[in-house]
Design a protein around this motif. Structure first.
Motif, PDB file in Angstrom:
ATOM      1  N   LEU A  51      -4.351  -6.213   1.040  1.00 50.22           N
ATOM      2  CA  LEU A  51      -4.409  -7.317   2.001  1.00 50.22           C
ATOM      3  C   LEU A  51      -3.265  -7.217   3.004  1.00 50.22           C
ATOM      4  N   ASN A  52      -2.091  -6.831   2.521  1.00 47.07           N
ATOM      5  CA  ASN A  52      -0.954  -6.634   3.432  1.00 47.07           C
ATOM      6  C   ASN A  52      -1.176  -5.430   4.340  1.00 47.07           C
ATOM      7  N   VAL A  53      -1.712  -4.351   3.769  1.00 43.03           N
ATOM      8  CA  VAL A  53      -2.025  -3.163   4.564  1.00 43.03           C
ATOM      9  C   VAL A  53      -3.045  -3.514   5.648  1.00 43.03           C
ATOM     10  N   ALA A  54      -4.079  -4.270   5.281  1.00 42.21           N
ATOM     11  CA  ALA A  54      -5.119  -4.664   6.241  1.00 42.21           C
ATOM     12  C   ALA A  54      -4.528  -5.470   7.385  1.00 42.21           C
ATOM     13  N   LEU A  55      -3.582  -6.353   7.053  1.00 43.89           N
ATOM     14  CA  LEU A  55      -2.949  -7.164   8.087  1.00 43.89           C
ATOM     15  C   LEU A  55      -2.191  -6.283   9.083  1.00 43.89           C
ATOM     16  N   GLN A  58      -4.670  -4.224  11.193  1.00 44.45           N
ATOM     17  CA  GLN A  58      -5.304  -5.037  12.228  1.00 44.45           C
ATOM     18  C   GLN A  58      -4.353  -5.329  13.379  1.00 44.45           C
ATOM     19  N   GLU A  59      -3.058  -5.237  13.104  1.00 42.96           N
ATOM     20  CA  GLU A  59      -2.050  -5.458  14.145  1.00 42.96           C
ATOM     21  C   GLU A  59      -1.698  -4.174  14.898  1.00 42.96           C
ATOM     22  N   GLY A  60      -2.393  -3.078  14.590  1.00 39.78           N
ATOM     23  CA  GLY A  60      -2.195  -1.856  15.352  1.00 39.78           C
ATOM     24  C   GLY A  60      -1.317  -0.803  14.694  1.00 39.78           C
ATOM     25  N   TYR A  61      -0.840  -1.070  13.491  1.00 41.19           N
ATOM     26  CA  TYR A  61      -0.052  -0.066  12.776  1.00 41.19           C
ATOM     27  C   TYR A  61      -0.971   1.094  12.385  1.00 41.19           C
ATOM     28  N   LYS A  62      -0.473   2.327  12.477  1.00 39.83           N
ATOM     29  CA  LYS A  62      -1.261   3.484  12.069  1.00 39.83           C
ATOM     30  C   LYS A  62      -1.288   3.587  10.544  1.00 39.83           C
ATOM     31  N   ILE A  63      -2.469   3.857  10.012  1.00 41.38           N
ATOM     32  CA  ILE A  63      -2.606   3.904   8.567  1.00 41.38           C
ATOM     33  C   ILE A  63      -1.761   5.019   7.962  1.00 41.38           C
ATOM     34  N   SER A  64      -1.580   6.120   8.705  1.00 38.35           N
ATOM     35  CA  SER A  64      -0.746   7.225   8.198  1.00 38.35           C
ATOM     36  C   SER A  64       0.701   6.787   8.017  1.00 38.35           C
ATOM     37  N   LYS A  65       1.160   5.886   8.870  1.00 42.74           N
ATOM     38  CA  LYS A  65       2.529   5.366   8.769  1.00 42.74           C
ATOM     39  C   LYS A  65       2.633   4.331   7.647  1.00 42.74           C
ATOM     40  N   ILE A  66       1.613   3.449   7.553  1.00 45.66           N
ATOM     41  CA  ILE A  66       1.633   2.423   6.506  1.00 45.66           C
ATOM     42  C   ILE A  66       1.636   3.082   5.133  1.00 45.66           C
ATOM     43  N   ALA A  67       0.846   4.155   4.986  1.00 48.18           N
ATOM     44  CA  ALA A  67       0.694   4.811   3.683  1.00 48.18           C
ATOM     45  C   ALA A  67       2.006   5.401   3.172  1.00 48.18           C
ATOM     46  N   GLN A  68       2.949   5.646   4.072  1.00 43.77           N
ATOM     47  CA  GLN A  68       4.238   6.207   3.667  1.00 43.77           C
ATOM     48  C   GLN A  68       5.187   5.147   3.103  1.00 43.77           C
ATOM     49  N   LEU A  69       4.829   3.864   3.280  1.00 46.52           N
ATOM     50  CA  LEU A  69       5.706   2.777   2.854  1.00 46.52           C
ATOM     51  C   LEU A  69       5.357   2.318   1.444  1.00 46.52           C
ATOM     52  N   ALA A  75       5.131  -5.344   2.366  1.00 45.43           N
ATOM     53  CA  ALA A  75       5.249  -6.804   2.334  1.00 45.43           C
ATOM     54  C   ALA A  75       6.333  -7.293   3.284  1.00 45.43           C
ATOM     55  N   GLU A  76       7.423  -6.550   3.378  1.00 44.72           N
ATOM     56  CA  GLU A  76       8.504  -6.926   4.299  1.00 44.72           C
ATOM     57  C   GLU A  76       8.039  -6.866   5.749  1.00 44.72           C
ATOM     58  N   GLU A  77       7.251  -5.844   6.078  1.00 37.97           N
ATOM     59  CA  GLU A  77       6.715  -5.736   7.444  1.00 37.97           C
ATOM     60  C   GLU A  77       5.784  -6.905   7.763  1.00 37.97           C
ATOM     61  N   VAL A  78       5.029  -7.328   6.766  1.00 36.56           N
ATOM     62  CA  VAL A  78       4.138  -8.485   6.951  1.00 36.56           C
ATOM     63  C   VAL A  78       4.958  -9.739   7.215  1.00 36.56           C
ATOM     64  N   LEU A  79       6.064  -9.906   6.486  1.00 34.47           N
ATOM     65  CA  LEU A  79       6.924 -11.072   6.699  1.00 34.47           C
ATOM     66  C   LEU A  79       7.488 -11.099   8.117  1.00 34.47           C
ATOM     67  N   LYS A  80       7.811  -9.923   8.649  1.00 34.59           N
ATOM     68  CA  LYS A  80       8.295  -9.858  10.037  1.00 34.59           C
ATOM     69  C   LYS A  80       7.211 -10.326  11.012  1.00 34.59           C
ATOM     70  N   LEU A  81       5.975  -9.917  10.720  1.00 33.99           N
ATOM     71  CA  LEU A  81       4.866 -10.317  11.586  1.00 33.99           C
ATOM     72  C   LEU A  81       4.657 -11.818  11.579  1.00 33.99           C
ATOM     73  N   THR A  82       4.858 -12.435  10.421  1.00 36.07           N
ATOM     74  CA  THR A  82       4.579 -13.862  10.297  1.00 36.07           C
ATOM     75  C   THR A  82       5.600 -14.722  11.029  1.00 36.07           C
ATOM     76  N   GLU A  83       6.639 -14.094  11.585  1.00 36.65           N
ATOM     77  CA  GLU A  83       7.564 -14.854  12.421  1.00 36.65           C
ATOM     78  C   GLU A  83       6.921 -15.200  13.754  1.00 36.65           C
ATOM     79  N   ASN A  84       5.877 -14.465  14.117  1.00 32.59           N
ATOM     80  CA  ASN A  84       5.118 -14.753  15.337  1.00 32.59           C
ATOM     81  C   ASN A  84       3.848 -15.505  14.965  1.00 32.59           C
TER      82      ASN A  84
END
Length: 302
Positions: A51-55, A58-69, A75-84
């Motif tokens: 669910l976090n990956v999907a978020l 959907q915000e434009g992050y490349k899946i190849s980059k997400i998969a490395q995290l 989850a931390e990246e998602v928290l940053k997004l939720t500031e907006n």
């Protein structure tokens, strides 16, 4: 520990099953477990991370980059997004995560933020109802326990009660009157509470009788309160007689202008199967349209 199939992950995340398989094979993004009979399944940790990956995706992050995290950094990246400001799917996904974790702080924060950003009525329309629809599959597959259901329904209920309490009680004796109740055996109150909010917002004088009301007590309340309308929700098959017969008896034993109903048990009822004085709403849109027409009619009379 819940067991999810890949089709359930597709339903909850919005990411197609074939895409999830590609991500699994190419990036090892998901790591399915196997039952004793060698059937693949995914657990709560997989669902939350997806669910976090999907978020992020959907915000434009490349899946190849997400998969490395690792999941914690995702989850931390998602928290940053939720500031907006968040979008509809982001709110819904975060509510699912909070429900799976039984995380009241997160559930409260996401729901409160949706209400602040969208307003109460739009939050119910765009976030709460789609959220309930998405997790409906989990009730059917027993991946959600009664504890999960009570946890999230009580938090939603609290928000609705606060919103209703903020509305003024109608003092005008000429205002249309309505009784809101759930029939005997019916306990799912969220839709009834939202109806209470909508009718009170529209200027109705409301009498809210809540869950599990015996038919004889409903008739007694109608006789005393003298409403123009009653509103009820039929969600579960709790009736000993067909719903159409129940509604027919209600119409015959009262002088109501109309009986207003909605709910899963009525979704596929043809209009001609219900008594003439019964109006069935198949969606929030239909209910809001009825209220708009009613308000316009009442204003024209004055």
């Amino acid at each position: 520990m819940a067991h999810y199939s890949i089709k359930e992950l597709e339903h909850l995340s919005g990411i197609k099953a074939h895409t999830l398989r590609i991500w699994e094979q190419r990036y090892q993004l998901l790591q399915p477990k196997r039952t004793a009979t060698n059937i693949r399944y995914y657990d709560d940790a997989d669902l939350k991370n997806l669910l976090n990956v999907a978020l992020l995706y959907q915000e434009g992050y490349k899946i190849s980059k997400i998969a490395q995290l690792p999941p914690t950094q995702v989850a931390e990246e998602v928290l940053k997004l939720t500031e907006n400001e968040l979008g509809q799917e982001q709110f819904i996904n975060q509510l699912i995560v909070a429900m799976v974790e039984l995380n009241e702080v997160l559930f409260e924060r996401v729901l409160s933020r949706a209400i602040l950003q969208l307003g109460f009525q739009q939050s119910v329309r765009l976030v709460v109802y789609p959220f309930l629809s998405k997790i409906g599959l989990l009730w059917q597959t027993a991946n959600i326990t009664p504890a999960h259901e009570h946890f999230m329904s009580q938090l939603i209920r609290q928000k609705m009660l606060v919103a209703i309490d903020a509305l003024p009680v109608q003092q005008d004796k000429s205002a249309p009157r309505i009784v809101l109740y759930l029939p005997e055996g019916e306990l799912h109150e969220v839709a009834l509470l939202f109806g209470h909010y909508l009718f009170r917002s529209a200027g109705f004088s409301t009498l809210y009788l809540g869950q599990h009301l015996p038919f004889c007590d409903l008739l007694g309340a109608v006789k005393q309160f003298k409403p123009d309308y009653v509103f009820s929700v039929f969600t579960t098959p709790v009736f000993k007689v067909p719903i159409s017969e129940y509604l027919e008896e209600l119409v015959e034993k009262t002088t109501l202008r109309q009986v207003l109903v909605c709910g899963a048990m009525l979704q596929y009822f043809p209009a001609d199967a219900l008594p003439e004085k019964v109006t069935c709403f198949k969606s929030i849109d239909e209910m809001e349209q009825w209220l708009q027409c009613h308000t316009a009619e009442e204003a024209a009379k004055k």
